[in-house]
Motif scaffolding. Structure first.
Motif, PDB file in Angstrom:
ATOM      1  N   LEU A   1       0.828  -1.213   0.000  1.00  0.00           N
ATOM      2  CA  LEU A   1       0.000   0.000   0.000  1.00  0.00           C
ATOM      3  C   LEU A   1       0.857   1.255   0.000  1.00  0.00           C
ATOM      4  O   LEU A   1       0.532   2.249  -0.662  1.00  0.00           O
ATOM      5  N   PHE A   2       1.954   1.229   0.743  1.00  0.00           N
ATOM      6  CA  PHE A   2       2.892   2.353   0.753  1.00  0.00           C
ATOM      7  C   PHE A   2       3.390   2.631  -0.670  1.00  0.00           C
ATOM      8  O   PHE A   2       3.388   3.779  -1.145  1.00  0.00           O
ATOM      9  N   LEU A   3       3.796   1.572  -1.357  1.00  0.00           N
ATOM     10  CA  LEU A   3       4.296   1.724  -2.722  1.00  0.00           C
ATOM     11  C   LEU A   3       3.187   2.173  -3.679  1.00  0.00           C
ATOM     12  O   LEU A   3       3.416   2.997  -4.567  1.00  0.00           O
ATOM     13  N   MET A   4       1.983   1.623  -3.495  1.00  0.00           N
ATOM     14  CA  MET A   4       0.884   1.986  -4.373  1.00  0.00           C
ATOM     15  C   MET A   4       0.516   3.458  -4.236  1.00  0.00           C
ATOM     16  O   MET A   4       0.347   4.171  -5.232  1.00  0.00           O
ATOM     17  N   LEU A   5       0.401   3.921  -3.005  1.00  0.00           N
ATOM     18  CA  LEU A   5       0.064   5.331  -2.799  1.00  0.00           C
ATOM     19  C   LEU A   5       1.183   6.227  -3.322  1.00  0.00           C
ATOM     20  O   LEU A   5       0.931   7.276  -3.935  1.00  0.00           O
ATOM     21  N   GLY A   6       2.427   5.803  -3.096  1.00  0.00           N
ATOM     22  CA  GLY A   6       3.554   6.581  -3.603  1.00  0.00           C
ATOM     23  C   GLY A   6       3.576   6.630  -5.116  1.00  0.00           C
ATOM     24  O   GLY A   6       3.876   7.670  -5.716  1.00  0.00           O
TER      25      GLY A   6
ATOM     26  N   SER B   1      -7.513  -3.490 -15.245  1.00  0.00           N
ATOM     27  CA  SER B   1      -7.025  -2.950 -13.975  1.00  0.00           C
ATOM     28  C   SER B   1      -6.370  -1.578 -14.175  1.00  0.00           C
ATOM     29  O   SER B   1      -5.654  -1.356 -15.154  1.00  0.00           O
ATOM     30  N   ASP B   2      -6.622  -0.678 -13.227  1.00  0.00           N
ATOM     31  CA  ASP B   2      -5.916   0.613 -13.208  1.00  0.00           C
ATOM     32  C   ASP B   2      -4.580   0.478 -12.471  1.00  0.00           C
ATOM     33  O   ASP B   2      -3.614   1.153 -12.788  1.00  0.00           O
ATOM     34  N   VAL B   3      -4.583  -0.391 -11.465  1.00  0.00           N
ATOM     35  CA  VAL B   3      -3.387  -0.713 -10.690  1.00  0.00           C
ATOM     36  C   VAL B   3      -3.281  -2.227 -10.636  1.00  0.00           C
ATOM     37  O   VAL B   3      -4.278  -2.910 -10.410  1.00  0.00           O
ATOM     38  N   LEU B   4      -2.082  -2.757 -10.849  1.00  0.00           N
ATOM     39  CA  LEU B   4      -1.872  -4.198 -10.792  1.00  0.00           C
ATOM     40  C   LEU B   4      -0.859  -4.509  -9.698  1.00  0.00           C
ATOM     41  O   LEU B   4       0.266  -4.010  -9.720  1.00  0.00           O
ATOM     42  N   SER B   5      -1.275  -5.325  -8.737  1.00  0.00           N
ATOM     43  CA  SER B   5      -0.389  -5.727  -7.640  1.00  0.00           C
ATOM     44  C   SER B   5      -0.027  -7.196  -7.802  1.00  0.00           C
ATOM     45  O   SER B   5      -0.900  -8.054  -7.904  1.00  0.00           O
TER      46      SER B   5
ATOM     47  N   ILE C   1       4.777 -11.276 -16.281  1.00  0.00           N
ATOM     48  CA  ILE C   1       4.503  -9.944 -16.812  1.00  0.00           C
ATOM     49  C   ILE C   1       5.688  -9.519 -17.675  1.00  0.00           C
ATOM     50  O   ILE C   1       6.782  -9.246 -17.170  1.00  0.00           O
ATOM     51  N   ALA C   2       5.478  -9.510 -18.981  1.00  0.00           N
ATOM     52  CA  ALA C   2       6.502  -9.133 -19.949  1.00  0.00           C
ATOM     53  C   ALA C   2       5.835  -8.287 -21.050  1.00  0.00           C
ATOM     54  O   ALA C   2       4.689  -7.864 -20.888  1.00  0.00           O
ATOM     55  N   LYS C   3       6.522  -8.052 -22.146  1.00  0.00           N
ATOM     56  CA  LYS C   3       5.981  -7.158 -23.174  1.00  0.00           C
ATOM     57  C   LYS C   3       4.581  -7.546 -23.658  1.00  0.00           C
ATOM     58  O   LYS C   3       3.707  -6.667 -23.762  1.00  0.00           O
ATOM     59  N   PRO C   4       4.296  -8.819 -23.943  1.00  0.00           N
ATOM     60  CA  PRO C   4       2.936  -9.147 -24.409  1.00  0.00           C
ATOM     61  C   PRO C   4       1.864  -8.774 -23.389  1.00  0.00           C
ATOM     62  O   PRO C   4       0.763  -8.346 -23.757  1.00  0.00           O
ATOM     63  N   GLN C   5       2.197  -8.924 -22.105  1.00  0.00           N
ATOM     64  CA  GLN C   5       1.233  -8.579 -21.055  1.00  0.00           C
ATOM     65  C   GLN C   5       1.091  -7.072 -20.913  1.00  0.00           C
ATOM     66  O   GLN C   5      -0.020  -6.550 -20.760  1.00  0.00           O
ATOM     67  N   PHE C   6       2.208  -6.347 -20.989  1.00  0.00           N
ATOM     68  CA  PHE C   6       2.123  -4.879 -20.942  1.00  0.00           C
ATOM     69  C   PHE C   6       1.282  -4.356 -22.107  1.00  0.00           C
ATOM     70  O   PHE C   6       0.499  -3.415 -21.944  1.00  0.00           O
ATOM     71  N   ASP C   7       1.418  -4.962 -23.268  1.00  0.00           N
ATOM     72  CA  ASP C   7       0.663  -4.522 -24.441  1.00  0.00           C
ATOM     73  C   ASP C   7      -0.834  -4.661 -24.234  1.00  0.00           C
ATOM     74  O   ASP C   7      -1.630  -3.917 -24.829  1.00  0.00           O
ATOM     75  N   MET C   8      -1.243  -5.635 -23.406  1.00  0.00           N
ATOM     76  CA  MET C   8      -2.677  -5.848 -23.139  1.00  0.00           C
ATOM     77  C   MET C   8      -3.244  -4.834 -22.158  1.00  0.00           C
ATOM     78  O   MET C   8      -4.455  -4.633 -22.101  1.00  0.00           O
ATOM     79  N   MET C   9      -2.395  -4.202 -21.357  1.00  0.00           N
ATOM     80  CA  MET C   9      -2.856  -3.359 -20.258  1.00  0.00           C
ATOM     81  C   MET C   9      -3.372  -1.999 -20.734  1.00  0.00           C
ATOM     82  O   MET C   9      -3.073  -1.552 -21.832  1.00  0.00           O
ATOM     83  N   LYS C  10      -4.137  -1.374 -19.856  1.00  0.00           N
ATOM     84  CA  LYS C  10      -4.582  -0.007 -20.090  1.00  0.00           C
ATOM     85  C   LYS C  10      -3.370   0.909 -20.209  1.00  0.00           C
ATOM     86  O   LYS C  10      -2.364   0.714 -19.533  1.00  0.00           O
ATOM     87  N   ASP C  11      -3.485   1.930 -21.039  1.00  0.00           N
ATOM     88  CA  ASP C  11      -2.449   2.960 -21.043  1.00  0.00           C
ATOM     89  C   ASP C  11      -2.474   3.681 -19.703  1.00  0.00           C
ATOM     90  O   ASP C  11      -3.542   4.064 -19.217  1.00  0.00           O
ATOM     91  N   GLY C  12      -1.313   3.833 -19.094  1.00  0.00           N
ATOM     92  CA  GLY C  12      -1.237   4.538 -17.819  1.00  0.00           C
ATOM     93  C   GLY C  12      -1.436   3.662 -16.603  1.00  0.00           C
ATOM     94  O   GLY C  12      -1.674   4.166 -15.493  1.00  0.00           O
ATOM     95  N   ILE C  13      -1.315   2.349 -16.755  1.00  0.00           N
ATOM     96  CA  ILE C  13      -1.457   1.445 -15.611  1.00  0.00           C
ATOM     97  C   ILE C  13      -0.329   1.675 -14.603  1.00  0.00           C
ATOM     98  O   ILE C  13       0.747   2.188 -14.940  1.00  0.00           O
ATOM     99  N   ILE C  14      -0.586   1.306 -13.372  1.00  0.00           N
ATOM    100  CA  ILE C  14       0.407   1.396 -12.301  1.00  0.00           C
ATOM    101  C   ILE C  14       0.721  -0.022 -11.832  1.00  0.00           C
ATOM    102  O   ILE C  14      -0.188  -0.811 -11.584  1.00  0.00           O
ATOM    103  N   ILE C  15       2.007  -0.348 -11.725  1.00  0.00           N
ATOM    104  CA  ILE C  15       2.454  -1.698 -11.380  1.00  0.00           C
ATOM    105  C   ILE C  15       3.082  -1.700  -9.987  1.00  0.00           C
ATOM    106  O   ILE C  15       3.960  -0.884  -9.689  1.00  0.00           O
ATOM    107  N   ILE C  16       2.644  -2.644  -9.148  1.00  0.00           N
ATOM    108  CA  ILE C  16       3.195  -2.803  -7.800  1.00  0.00           C
ATOM    109  C   ILE C  16       3.706  -4.235  -7.658  1.00  0.00           C
ATOM    110  O   ILE C  16       2.987  -5.187  -7.955  1.00  0.00           O
ATOM    111  N   ASN C  17       4.942  -4.385  -7.173  1.00  0.00           N
ATOM    112  CA  ASN C  17       5.485  -5.734  -6.967  1.00  0.00           C
ATOM    113  C   ASN C  17       6.190  -5.826  -5.623  1.00  0.00           C
ATOM    114  O   ASN C  17       7.222  -5.185  -5.400  1.00  0.00           O
TER     115      ASN C  17
END
Length: 334
Positions: free
Chosen positions: A120-125, A208-212, A225-241
């Motif tokens: 959550l700290f990373l997501m909010l940041g 998803s707007d945010v992917l954890s 999660i690699a290029k083919p998966q990024f290509d499927m995502m919404k533009d402007g997605i936020i990634i948390i790992n």
């Protein structure tokens, strides 16, 4: 009859007294420091010949290296239990352990809250893109090149891996007004979903707007999660790992950040730890932490105690409290 022994590899910072109390049920050996070569030599020389169960950790991996077939082959045939300190255990060859009749435990549950807090700290940041402002303030440059961020409210949080940590992330995110959806290999029981929506992997990526990321690392999840998966995502997605770095192809993530496909990212884990991809270090729209998800006094003690509880259960009842799911009849969800 020779007393069965327990072996501690590495150290204990918070439960030393409890480890020593295990001397009532087992002979205690310790290997606090050294090298893989030295450890293998001691194993082959019979220094640990009576070991029935051992305590090891992700931290002790730097001493022995991975628990692979070579190391397992050097350990005594009396070894039946490996009690591991860590939620992740990708440095243990589970199939090789299973083949040798060695049961393995990890430390789920004990890590859930601390890891979810960091997520959550990373997501909010990441939502607020705090890194440039944080660095500007530290330099006395006030806001510097301040830019507006995003609110979490009404954003769709996609959780890949709705286990203990993923569920704890979901509960926290709800408090910020987020909508929760998730993907596992199998859908959870309704009571465990707590209102989260189950979707396919593809739908999770697309909506998803945010992917954890909250799943374990294994051969099937590396670079999930690699290029083919990024290509499927919404533009402007936020990634948390906060799980394991190799779940993401970091080079592809850097490209996605540069193109704007990924608006920002919050990362506690990296593909080649302790090395961090130069593209991430150069980016001002990422929040980076050096794998400190479980780094609290309380959680570290709880983890050590859970490992020792597993070890004692092995000696007393011949089983483990938190055996890894790969060794159970039905595999757990990612």
């Amino acid at each position: 009859m020779t007393q069965r022994a327990a072996l501690l590899i590495g150290g204990l910072a918070h439960a030393r007294k409890e480890w020593q109390a295990c001397g009532e049920i087992a002979k205690l050996y310790e290997y606090p420091d050294g090298s893989r070569e030295d450890f293998l030599s001691k194993c082959k020389n019979g220094d640990f010949k009576d070991v029935f169960a051992l305590y090891r950790s992700n931290d002790s991996n730097k001493i022995t290296g991975n628990f692979n077939e070579e190391l397992l082959g050097a350990l005594p045939s009396t070894l039946k239990y490996v009690c591991h300190n860590g939620a992740g255990y990708d440095n243990i060859d589970i199939p090789a352990c299973t083949k040798r009749g060695i049961s393995v435990s990890s430390t789920p549950v004990a890590v859930n809250d601390a890891t979810a807090d960091v997520a959550l700290f990373l997501m909010l940041g990441a939502l607020r893109r705090v890194t440039p402002s944080f660095l500007s303030a530290k330099k006395g440059d006030w806001r510097g090149e301040f830019r507006l961020g995003h609110d979490p409210k009404n954003k769709v949080l996609g959780i890949l891996g709705m286990g203990g940590i993923g569920s704890a992330v979901a509960r926290r995110a709800k408090a910020f007004g987020m909508e929760i959806q998730y993907h596992n290999r199998q859908q959870l029981a309704a009571k465990d979903e707590e209102g989260a929506k189950y979707v396919s992997f593809e739908e999770l990526l697309k909506t998803s707007d945010v992917l954890s990321l909250n799943l374990s690392l294994n051969a099937s999840t590396k670079h999930i999660i690699a290029k083919p998966q990024f290509d499927m995502m919404k533009d402007g997605i936020i990634i948390i790992n906060t799980a394991r770095g190799p779940l993401i192809d970091e080079a592809a993530l850097v490209d996605a950040l540069k193109s704007g496909k990924v608006w920002s990212a919050g990362l506690d884990v990296f593909e080649e730890e302790p090395k961090i991809h130069p593209g991430l270090l150069e980016s001002d729209n990422v929040v980076l932490l050096p794998h400190i998800g479980t780094g609290t006094f309380e959680t570290q003690r709880d983890m050590e105690l859970l490992v020792l509880d597993n070890l004692k259960e092995a000696f007393k009842n011949g089983k483990l409290l938190t055996q890894v799911p790969e060794q159970k009849p039905q595999r757990a969800n990612i």
